[in-house]
Scaffold this motif. Structure first.
Motif, mmCIF file in Angstrom:
data_model
loop_
_atom_site.group_PDB
_atom_site.id
_atom_site.type_symbol
_atom_site.label_atom_id
_atom_site.label_comp_id
_atom_site.label_asym_id
_atom_site.label_seq_id
_atom_site.Cartn_x
_atom_site.Cartn_y
_atom_site.Cartn_z
ATOM 1 N N UNK A 1 14.245 0.870 10.949
ATOM 2 C CA UNK A 1 13.521 2.144 11.048
ATOM 3 C C UNK A 1 12.244 2.208 10.203
ATOM 4 N N UNK A 2 12.262 1.502 9.047
ATOM 5 C CA UNK A 2 11.136 1.649 8.090
ATOM 6 C C UNK A 2 10.567 0.324 7.590
ATOM 7 N N UNK A 3 10.931 -0.770 8.243
ATOM 8 C CA UNK A 3 10.388 -2.064 7.854
ATOM 9 C C UNK A 3 9.036 -2.284 8.527
ATOM 10 N N UNK A 4 8.048 -2.741 7.753
ATOM 11 C CA UNK A 4 6.716 -2.990 8.341
ATOM 12 C C UNK A 4 6.682 -4.407 8.897
ATOM 13 N N UNK A 5 6.573 -4.487 10.224
ATOM 14 C CA UNK A 5 6.496 -5.768 10.939
ATOM 15 C C UNK A 5 5.096 -5.902 11.538
ATOM 16 N N UNK A 6 4.767 -7.109 11.991
ATOM 17 C CA UNK A 6 3.457 -7.319 12.634
ATOM 18 C C UNK A 6 3.325 -6.449 13.878
ATOM 19 N N UNK A 7 4.410 -6.319 14.634
ATOM 20 C CA UNK A 7 4.363 -5.507 15.865
ATOM 21 C C UNK A 7 4.050 -4.053 15.522
ATOM 22 N N UNK A 8 4.700 -3.542 14.503
ATOM 23 C CA UNK A 8 4.442 -2.147 14.104
ATOM 24 C C UNK A 8 3.011 -1.963 13.598
ATOM 25 N N UNK A 9 2.546 -2.938 12.844
ATOM 26 C CA UNK A 9 1.224 -2.819 12.220
ATOM 27 C C UNK A 9 0.118 -2.689 13.271
ATOM 28 N N UNK A 10 0.371 -3.145 14.506
ATOM 29 C CA UNK A 10 -0.638 -3.018 15.567
ATOM 30 C C UNK A 10 -0.952 -1.563 15.897
ATOM 31 N N UNK A 11 -0.100 -0.653 15.504
ATOM 32 C CA UNK A 11 -0.356 0.766 15.762
ATOM 33 C C UNK A 11 -1.427 1.326 14.813
ATOM 34 N N UNK A 12 -1.615 0.667 13.677
ATOM 35 C CA UNK A 12 -2.609 1.128 12.692
ATOM 36 C C UNK A 12 -4.014 0.796 13.193
ATOM 37 N N UNK A 13 -5.039 1.289 12.485
ATOM 38 C CA UNK A 13 -6.432 0.989 12.855
ATOM 39 C C UNK A 13 -6.649 -0.525 12.794
ATOM 40 N N UNK A 14 -7.600 -1.043 13.571
ATOM 41 C CA UNK A 14 -7.788 -2.502 13.643
ATOM 42 C C UNK A 14 -8.050 -3.162 12.284
ATOM 43 N N UNK A 15 -8.730 -2.478 11.395
ATOM 44 C CA UNK A 15 -9.034 -3.063 10.081
ATOM 45 C C UNK A 15 -8.121 -2.521 8.984
ATOM 46 N N UNK A 16 -6.983 -1.982 9.380
ATOM 47 C CA UNK A 16 -6.084 -1.365 8.380
ATOM 48 C C UNK A 16 -5.604 -2.393 7.369
ATOM 49 N N UNK A 17 -5.458 -1.946 6.145
ATOM 50 C CA UNK A 17 -4.935 -2.834 5.100
ATOM 51 C C UNK A 17 -3.497 -2.438 4.746
ATOM 52 N N UNK A 18 -2.774 -3.415 4.188
ATOM 53 C CA UNK A 18 -1.380 -3.203 3.788
ATOM 54 C C UNK A 18 -1.278 -3.382 2.282
ATOM 55 N N UNK A 19 -0.613 -2.413 1.644
ATOM 56 C CA UNK A 19 -0.446 -2.471 0.187
ATOM 57 C C UNK A 19 1.034 -2.307 -0.171
ATOM 58 N N UNK A 20 1.379 -2.825 -1.319
ATOM 59 C CA UNK A 20 2.749 -2.682 -1.849
ATOM 60 C C UNK A 20 2.637 -2.876 -3.361
ATOM 61 N N UNK A 21 3.246 -1.991 -4.156
ATOM 62 C CA UNK A 21 3.086 -2.131 -5.612
ATOM 63 C C UNK A 21 3.853 -3.301 -6.196
ATOM 64 N N UNK A 22 4.850 -3.831 -5.435
ATOM 65 C CA UNK A 22 5.701 -4.870 -5.966
ATOM 66 C C UNK A 22 6.674 -4.293 -6.985
ATOM 67 N N UNK A 23 7.785 -4.967 -7.242
ATOM 68 C CA UNK A 23 8.248 -6.158 -6.514
ATOM 69 C C UNK A 23 8.727 -5.786 -5.110
ATOM 70 N N UNK A 24 8.544 -6.735 -4.162
ATOM 71 C CA UNK A 24 8.897 -6.458 -2.761
ATOM 72 C C UNK A 24 10.324 -6.897 -2.463
ATOM 73 N N UNK A 25 10.948 -6.190 -1.542
ATOM 74 C CA UNK A 25 12.173 -6.671 -0.905
ATOM 75 C C UNK A 25 11.747 -7.243 0.442
ATOM 76 N N UNK A 26 11.459 -8.541 0.452
ATOM 77 C CA UNK A 26 11.024 -9.162 1.707
ATOM 78 C C UNK A 26 12.159 -9.089 2.727
#
Ligand code: CP
Length: 311
Positions: free
Chosen positions: A249-274
């Motif tokens: 429901x809330x995992x950011x995948x490449x497929x989902x990211x296509x919904x964002x603007x073409x030049x959208x950036x992705x941020x995460x403060x860390x540490x990540x749960x990959x």
């Protein structure tokens, strides 16, 4: 007590971004950008002793504060609660006063309790500055600043046309709170907040935000996606059914990211749960600014230490 920075060059504290002026915010970001570009490396803290006083674990905040202080010429002391006399029952305040008595002028403090950093700052001697490195769920102001610097570098200084979404465990996130204060102050035109209802904070924290539990809808056309770490203890508390369900429901995948603007950036403060809130492909992909955030942490912390302790 004034929780914010005093006049540049006058020792004071940075406890949060709530209430910081837009001029002060821009001034700090401009100064941090000078440091990020490597254009200046002043010896503003020559002879000043700075202690990283951490009662909670950290990798990037503690190390980047240490590097920032070193680059400004300071002496660094590293206090680790697990190997200190705190294990013998010494109180936080006695610990603070003890280190202060050694002549330390700058304290960078992380604590699990809301308000604990402000409580120590209230006991600071004249000329001693305290910087909040994260307290409870309240604030993580230098993370908020480095996030704004990263956005500014990618999208420009004018936030008035920016669409940003903050995703995940907003309820328990001090990073989200500092980001929300800073985004509002900088005039971000559209702030979306997305997560399951069990992980959303009170209405006051969400003031002015568009709130949804639909991640796909929340991503539509955004310029920046700010992911948050899922704190695993939330499962034990029954706030999240399973990691698999959360990822669905809330995992950011490449497929989902296509919904964002073409030049959208992705941020995460860390540490990540990959594999939970973010996939490897996105975390390590071309849109990711996660390591830029880490690099900006050093520059921002130089700007903050110079502002609170510099002469
Ligand atoms: N973002 C952040 O605060 O990371 P650390 O816990 O590693 O300092």
């Amino acid at each position: 007590m004034n929780s914010q920075l005093g006049i540049i060059g006058s020792p004071h504290h940075l406890l949060g971004l709530d209430g910081i002026s837009v001029d002060r915010l821009h001034a700090l970001l401009r100064r941090a950008q000078v440091f990020a570009a490597g254009e200046e490396s002043p010896n503003a803290l020559a002879g000043v002793a700075v202690c990283t006083l951490f009662f909670e674990p950290s990798t990037r905040t503690r190390l980047s504060f240490q590097l920032a202080a070193q680059r400004l010429g300071a002496h660094i002391l590293n206090f680790d609660a697990s190997t200190s006399s705190a294990t013998k029952g010494e109180t936080d305040l006695d610990t603070f006063r003890t280190i202060q008595a050694m002549g330390v002028r700058g304290f960078v403090v992380r604590h699990k309790a809301d308000g604990a950093v402000a409580a120590l700052a209230a006991e600071a001697a004249p000329g001693v500055a305290v910087v909040n490195a994260g307290d409870g769920r309240s604030e993580h102001p230098t993370q908020g600043l480095l996030d704004m610097l990263t956005l500014r570098q990618a999208k420009g200084e004018d936030f008035s046309r920016l669409k940003v979404v903050i995703v995940g465990d907003v309820k328990h996130s001090r990073v989200a709170r500092s980001d929300l204060h800073a985004l509002r102050t900088l005039g971000c035109s559209e702030i979306r907040v997305c997560g399951p209802a069990s992980l959303l904070p009170d209405a006051g924290t969400l003031a002015g935000c568009a709130v949804t539990d639909d991640f796909d809808a929340a991503l539509d056309g955004v310029d920046a996606v700010m992911m948050l770490r899922l704190q695993r203890e939330r499962m034990a508390e029954g706030l999240v059914a399973s990691l698999d369900e959360y990822h669905r429901d809330y995992g950011l995948t490449s497929a989902r990211l296509r919904r964002a603007a073409p030049e959208a950036i992705v941020m995460h403060p860390g540490p990540m749960n990959r594999g939970v809130e973010i996939t490897d492909e996105v975390a390590d992909g071309s849109r990711s600014r996660i390591l830029d955030q880490v690099a900006n942490g050093v520059a921002v912390r130089m700007a903050v230490l110079e502002a609170v302790l510099g002469r």
